[in-house]
Write an enzyme that holds these catalytic residues in place. Structure first.
Site, PDB file in Angstrom:
ATOM      1  N   GLY A  27      -2.765  13.335   0.625  1.00 53.37           N
ATOM      2  CA  GLY A  27      -1.400  13.215   0.146  1.00 53.37           C
ATOM      3  C   GLY A  27      -1.283  12.981  -1.350  1.00 53.37           C
ATOM      4  O   GLY A  27      -2.009  13.558  -2.164  1.00 53.37           O
ATOM      5  N   ASP A  47     -10.438   4.632  -0.010  1.00 45.92           N
ATOM      6  CA  ASP A  47      -9.544   4.820   1.130  1.00 45.92           C
ATOM      7  C   ASP A  47     -10.235   4.188   2.335  1.00 45.92           C
ATOM      8  O   ASP A  47     -11.429   3.854   2.267  1.00 45.92           O
ATOM      9  CB  ASP A  47      -9.296   6.321   1.378  1.00 45.92           C
ATOM     10  CG  ASP A  47      -8.038   6.600   2.171  1.00 45.92           C
ATOM     11  OD1 ASP A  47      -7.058   7.098   1.580  1.00 45.92           O
ATOM     12  OD2 ASP A  47      -8.014   6.316   3.383  1.00 45.92           O
ATOM     13  N   ASP A  73     -11.151  -1.343   2.541  1.00 45.11           N
ATOM     14  CA  ASP A  73      -9.941  -1.876   3.146  1.00 45.11           C
ATOM     15  C   ASP A  73      -9.271  -2.765   2.099  1.00 45.11           C
ATOM     16  O   ASP A  73      -9.810  -3.819   1.739  1.00 45.11           O
ATOM     17  CB  ASP A  73     -10.301  -2.678   4.395  1.00 45.11           C
ATOM     18  CG  ASP A  73      -9.095  -3.279   5.105  1.00 45.11           C
ATOM     19  OD1 ASP A  73      -7.993  -3.291   4.524  1.00 45.11           O
ATOM     20  OD2 ASP A  73      -9.250  -3.765   6.244  1.00 45.11           O
ATOM     21  N   TYR A 167       9.181  -1.875   4.760  1.00 38.00           N
ATOM     22  CA  TYR A 167       8.558  -1.019   3.754  1.00 38.00           C
ATOM     23  C   TYR A 167       9.342  -1.089   2.444  1.00 38.00           C
ATOM     24  O   TYR A 167       8.760  -1.238   1.357  1.00 38.00           O
ATOM     25  CB  TYR A 167       8.503   0.421   4.275  1.00 38.00           C
ATOM     26  CG  TYR A 167       8.013   1.440   3.278  1.00 38.00           C
ATOM     27  CD1 TYR A 167       6.647   1.615   3.061  1.00 38.00           C
ATOM     28  CD2 TYR A 167       8.907   2.230   2.558  1.00 38.00           C
ATOM     29  CE1 TYR A 167       6.187   2.554   2.151  1.00 38.00           C
ATOM     30  CE2 TYR A 167       8.458   3.172   1.658  1.00 38.00           C
ATOM     31  CZ  TYR A 167       7.094   3.338   1.449  1.00 38.00           C
ATOM     32  OH  TYR A 167       6.653   4.277   0.540  1.00 38.00           O
ATOM     33  N   LYS A 171       8.143  -2.275  -1.444  1.00 38.83           N
ATOM     34  CA  LYS A 171       8.253  -1.433  -2.639  1.00 38.83           C
ATOM     35  C   LYS A 171       9.131  -2.094  -3.696  1.00 38.83           C
ATOM     36  O   LYS A 171       8.892  -1.952  -4.897  1.00 38.83           O
ATOM     37  CB  LYS A 171       8.767  -0.044  -2.264  1.00 38.83           C
ATOM     38  CG  LYS A 171       7.778   0.752  -1.417  1.00 38.83           C
ATOM     39  CD  LYS A 171       6.410   0.863  -2.096  1.00 38.83           C
ATOM     40  CE  LYS A 171       5.424   1.676  -1.297  1.00 38.83           C
ATOM     41  NZ  LYS A 171       4.117   1.820  -1.976  1.00 38.83           N
ATOM     42  N   THR A 202       5.096  15.845   2.774  1.00 41.59           N
ATOM     43  CA  THR A 202       3.910  15.136   3.266  1.00 41.59           C
ATOM     44  C   THR A 202       3.850  15.313   4.777  1.00 41.59           C
ATOM     45  O   THR A 202       4.828  15.763   5.398  1.00 41.59           O
ATOM     46  CB  THR A 202       3.993  13.631   2.948  1.00 41.59           C
ATOM     47  OG1 THR A 202       5.101  13.062   3.670  1.00 41.59           O
ATOM     48  CG2 THR A 202       4.173  13.385   1.450  1.00 41.59           C
TER      49      THR A 202
END
Length: 263
Positions: A27, A47, A73, A167, A171, A202
């Site tokens: 992505g 990742d 992680d 979420y 942000k 995405t």
């Protein structure tokens, strides 16, 4: 004129710099890692998914870039610190950090399980804290650097369709942390900025298109430029904030949304 143009373009180059990108397996993270490598940086990608990491690393190598990868992680401090130490020994720096790793889940807030709330905070805000902390220790010692936190328009406006307020909270927190750290670390010559992408093509938005094509079409229709972003649309933005082209820019949130938040 040619020499002048070359001089202007040279400030966007990242030759001799090491850039770290979290959540770079696929992505937007993978696209930004490819762009940083193309601009001349040695790129360290991290990742939690080893297979995705290797795919991104392979793309960068085939394009002639220098890249290392590590499964990390971002919720585990010992893994993050080890990764930063290994990157510093192997590539130098880091000079640039892109805090991109993030997750979400969907639930009406009144039904949101505490575990979901905690998981999203641990990755989205906690991961930004951990990588910024350990990378900044190296940046301070070397005289400075650039940190780019990947926020979202979800940190600026409520999401249409709802069901992911946790979420949005993370942000918004990333944006507040960006501004605060920009002020705190300015004397140490660390610039801290944020990118706030809008809706991009995405796998997640592809699933939305399949699940609710009418709502998907409504979202596209609300973007003044008439489309969702492509991963390549972030390339110029991340290079700008990573490079000396933005040497006097810190504490800024660069919105890349096709004009969605301008209404």
């Amino acid at each position: 004129m040619a020499e002048s143009a070359a001089g202007v373009l040279s400030v966007f180059r990242l030759d001799g710099k090491t850039a770290v990108v979290t959540g770079a397996g696929r992505g937007l993270g993978a696209a930004m890692a490819r762009a940083l490598a193309e601009a001349g940086a040695s790129v360290a990608i991290v990742d939690v998914n080893a297979e995705d990491l290797e795919a991104t690393a392979g793309e960068i190598r085939r394009a002639g870039g220098r890249v290392t990868s590590a499964v990390v992680d971002v919720t585990r401090s010992e893994q993050v610190q080890q990764a930063v130490d290994d990157i510093a020994r192997g590539l130098g720096g880091p000079h640039v950090l892109v805090n991109n790793a993030g997750i979400t889940s969907r639930s009406p807030f009144e039904d949101l399980e505490e575990n979901d709330w905690e998981n999203v905070l641990r990755v989205n805000l906690g991961g930004t804290y951990r990588f910024s902390r350990f990378a900044a220790q190296r940046m301070i010692a070397q005289g400075g650097g650039s940190i780019i936190n990947i926020a979202s328009i979800s940190g600026l406006v409520g999401n249409r369709g709802g069901d992911n307020s946790h979420y949005c909270a993370t942000k918004g927190g990333v944006i507040a942390l960006t501004r605060s750290l920009a002020v705190e670390w300015a004397p140490k010559h660390i610039r801290v900025n944020a990118l706030a992408p809008g809706y991009f093509v995405t796998p997640m938005t592809d699933r939305l298109k399949q699940r609710d094509p009418a709502f998907y079409a409504e979202l596209v229709g609300r973007v003044p430029l008439g489309r969702f972003g492509e991963t390549s649309d972030l390339a110029g933005a991340v290079i700008y904030l990573a490079s000396e082209a933005s040497a006097f820019v810190t504490g800024h949130v660069l919105v890349v949304d096709g004009g969605y938040t301008a209404w």
